[in-house]
Design an enzyme around this catalytic site. Sequence first.
Site, PDB file in Angstrom:
ATOM      1  N   ALA A 127       0.973  -1.175   0.063  1.00 38.09           N
ATOM      2  CA  ALA A 127       0.143  -0.017   0.096  1.00 38.09           C
ATOM      3  C   ALA A 127       0.984   1.315   0.132  1.00 38.09           C
ATOM      4  CB  ALA A 127      -0.979  -0.075   1.292  1.00 38.09           C
ATOM      5  N   ALA A 129       1.330   4.322  -1.732  1.00 40.80           N
ATOM      6  CA  ALA A 129       1.357   5.720  -2.032  1.00 40.80           C
ATOM      7  C   ALA A 129       1.117   6.609  -0.833  1.00 40.80           C
ATOM      8  CB  ALA A 129       0.145   6.188  -3.136  1.00 40.80           C
ATOM      9  N   PRO A 130       1.715   7.813  -0.832  1.00 45.23           N
ATOM     10  CA  PRO A 130       2.515   8.438  -1.965  1.00 45.23           C
ATOM     11  C   PRO A 130       4.030   8.192  -1.892  1.00 45.23           C
ATOM     12  CG  PRO A 130       2.130   9.848   0.124  1.00 45.23           C
ATOM     13  CD  PRO A 130       1.425   8.583   0.327  1.00 45.23           C
ATOM     14  N   GLY A 131       4.554   7.281  -1.019  1.00 42.18           N
ATOM     15  CA  GLY A 131       5.670   6.507  -1.126  1.00 42.18           C
ATOM     16  C   GLY A 131       6.756   7.170  -0.283  1.00 42.18           C
ATOM     17  N   LYS A 133       7.481   5.616   2.282  1.00 44.26           N
ATOM     18  CA  LYS A 133       8.181   4.298   2.852  1.00 44.26           C
ATOM     19  C   LYS A 133       8.993   3.755   1.835  1.00 44.26           C
ATOM     20  CE  LYS A 133       5.065   4.398   6.762  1.00 44.26           C
ATOM     21  NZ  LYS A 133       4.044   4.999   6.113  1.00 44.26           N
ATOM     22  N   GLU A 151      -0.274   0.019  -5.364  1.00 40.94           N
ATOM     23  CA  GLU A 151      -1.229   1.196  -5.207  1.00 40.94           C
ATOM     24  C   GLU A 151      -2.767   0.963  -6.052  1.00 40.94           C
ATOM     25  OE1 GLU A 151      -1.573   3.524  -2.764  1.00 40.94           O
ATOM     26  OE2 GLU A 151      -3.616   3.791  -3.779  1.00 40.94           O
ATOM     27  N   ASP A 178      -5.293  -3.454  -6.872  1.00 41.32           N
ATOM     28  CA  ASP A 178      -5.559  -3.888  -5.291  1.00 41.32           C
ATOM     29  C   ASP A 178      -4.855  -5.024  -5.153  1.00 41.32           C
ATOM     30  OD1 ASP A 178      -6.857  -5.125  -3.441  1.00 41.32           O
ATOM     31  OD2 ASP A 178      -8.904  -4.391  -4.095  1.00 41.32           O
ATOM     32  N   ASP A 194       1.831  -1.323   4.983  1.00 44.11           N
ATOM     33  CA  ASP A 194       1.548  -0.319   5.752  1.00 44.11           C
ATOM     34  C   ASP A 194       0.204  -0.019   5.391  1.00 44.11           C
ATOM     35  OD1 ASP A 194       1.851   2.459   7.317  1.00 44.11           O
ATOM     36  OD2 ASP A 194       2.163   3.343   5.379  1.00 44.11           O
ATOM     37  N   CYS A 247      -1.639   3.823  10.845  1.00 40.71           N
ATOM     38  CA  CYS A 247      -1.690   4.999  11.668  1.00 40.71           C
ATOM     39  C   CYS A 247      -2.808   5.142  12.309  1.00 40.71           C
ATOM     40  CB  CYS A 247      -1.384   6.215  10.622  1.00 40.71           C
ATOM     41  SG  CYS A 247      -2.668   6.482   9.423  1.00 40.71           S
TER      42      CYS A 247
HETATM   43  N1  SAM Z   1       2.975   3.734   2.665  1.00 40.22           N
HETATM   44  C1  SAM Z   1       2.543   4.959   2.308  1.00 40.22           C
HETATM   45  C2  SAM Z   1       3.464   5.724   2.357  1.00 40.22           C
HETATM   46  O1  SAM Z   1       4.310   5.688   3.430  1.00 40.22           O
HETATM   47  O2  SAM Z   1       3.747   6.954   1.745  1.00 40.22           O
HETATM   48  C3  SAM Z   1       1.166   5.421   2.861  1.00 40.22           C
HETATM   49  C4  SAM Z   1       0.134   4.214   2.681  1.00 40.22           C
HETATM   50  S1  SAM Z   1      -1.496   4.837   2.928  1.00 40.22           S
HETATM   51  C5  SAM Z   1      -1.592   4.522   4.799  1.00 40.22           C
HETATM   52  C6  SAM Z   1      -2.446   3.585   2.215  1.00 40.22           C
HETATM   53  C7  SAM Z   1      -2.497   3.557   0.521  1.00 40.22           C
HETATM   54  O3  SAM Z   1      -3.015   2.064   0.401  1.00 40.22           O
HETATM   55  C8  SAM Z   1      -3.361   4.412  -0.120  1.00 40.22           C
HETATM   56  O4  SAM Z   1      -2.518   5.258  -0.979  1.00 40.22           O
HETATM   57  C9  SAM Z   1      -4.515   3.674  -0.523  1.00 40.22           C
HETATM   58  O5  SAM Z   1      -4.961   4.229  -1.849  1.00 40.22           O
HETATM   59  C10 SAM Z   1      -3.789   2.353  -0.778  1.00 40.22           C
HETATM   60  N2  SAM Z   1      -4.676   0.985  -0.717  1.00 40.22           N
HETATM   61  C11 SAM Z   1      -5.904   1.163  -0.091  1.00 40.22           C
HETATM   62  N3  SAM Z   1      -6.426  -0.260  -0.231  1.00 40.22           N
HETATM   63  C12 SAM Z   1      -5.491  -0.751  -1.118  1.00 40.22           C
HETATM   64  C13 SAM Z   1      -5.805  -2.062  -1.763  1.00 40.22           C
HETATM   65  N4  SAM Z   1      -6.660  -2.944  -1.346  1.00 40.22           N
HETATM   66  N5  SAM Z   1      -4.434  -2.560  -2.590  1.00 40.22           N
HETATM   67  C14 SAM Z   1      -3.526  -1.375  -2.797  1.00 40.22           C
HETATM   68  N6  SAM Z   1      -3.281  -0.403  -2.219  1.00 40.22           N
HETATM   69  C15 SAM Z   1      -4.495   0.095  -1.326  1.00 40.22           C
END
Ligand code: SAM
Length: 312
Positions: A127, A129-131, A133, A151, A178, A194, A247
């Site tokens: 998961a 975005a925005p990147g 980690k 993402e 997904d 994450d 978070c």
């Molecule tokens: N790890 C990111 C960072 O450090 O910048 C922050 C991630 S944020 C908590 C969660 C992200 O997961 C969001 O961008 C969301 O769109 C994406 N997301 C939600 N469900 C998802 C899924 N089933 N598969 C992939 N990405 C997903």
Amino acid sequence: MYPYDSMSYNEQISLPEFLREKLFSQYGEELTEKIRQGYLARRRVSLRLNPLKGDRNATLDELNAAGLSPEPVSWYRDAFTLSKARESDVRSLKSYEDGRIYMQSLSSMLPPLILSPKPDTDILDMAAAPGGKTTQIAALCGNKCRITACERNAARAERLRYNIAKQGVGCAYVMLIDSRQLNSGFSFDSILLDAPCSGSGTLTASELCKGHFTNTLIKKSSETQRALLTKALELLKPGHEMVYSTCSILAEENEDVVGRVISKSRAEVVKLDDAWLGELPLLPVKLPGTVCVCPDADYEGFFIAKLRKLPN
Ligand code: SAM
């Protein structure tokens, strides 16, 4: 009867009643008040120096010359807090424009550090975005690992690509997908999940009071988290480790998710006991060996668990 009923309206800054009840039953009166104060605190700006770009000392000199006085963080050489800065001050810097620094909360820097990624390994960021980690993992490996960064939201995936390029990351491949649908034929040496969450650890008091923070969101988040974690353990090589983080500071999205999924998988919690974790403002956890950070002026509320898939 909750302890704040006799307080003035301003003192209460009314957390939504259902959240107040959840925190009270999970953490008790004293910690609920500490968490409430954490929600109200103005968080200090923090950033990560990017070792993949530019000269470290020159970047620090630039921050000092701009009057931002970066203060080192004891547990991570690349992390700094800026007591005197606003986010807009950082955004106007050339080092920000160049990708030599990345604005990132201190809590958000913890999962990659705990994952401890190694060069020449295949790493899945489920998961991404925005990147923040993804780019940190690349930095920790000196751009020498292979990251699959997933993402599901197209606009956010674009932002992820932008940040990867800006930070000089050359070892990450972005997949718009997904992650629950990832092909079971893949396997990875380490995985960061994450997970999408309610944000109960990072939202400000006023954001928590807006309509979109609801019990339904928490329930939906925990369902998605369980599905994603189940998939993560499927894709992790036996004997290898992964990190689950959110978070959120609610057990429903954290310990309960991890506990339930590992009870049905061949996996165990790897105890987090590094001495430096003692420097963080920690909340008690239901699942021994996991860590939950209390929101305050330096930290967002965050949960982190390290898991090992048992060998076949
Ligand atoms: N790890 C990111 C960072 O450090 O910048 C922050 C991630 S944020 C908590 C969660 C992200 O997961 C969001 O961008 C969301 O769109 C994406 N997301 C939600 N469900 C998802 C899924 N089933 N598969 C992939 N990405 C997903």
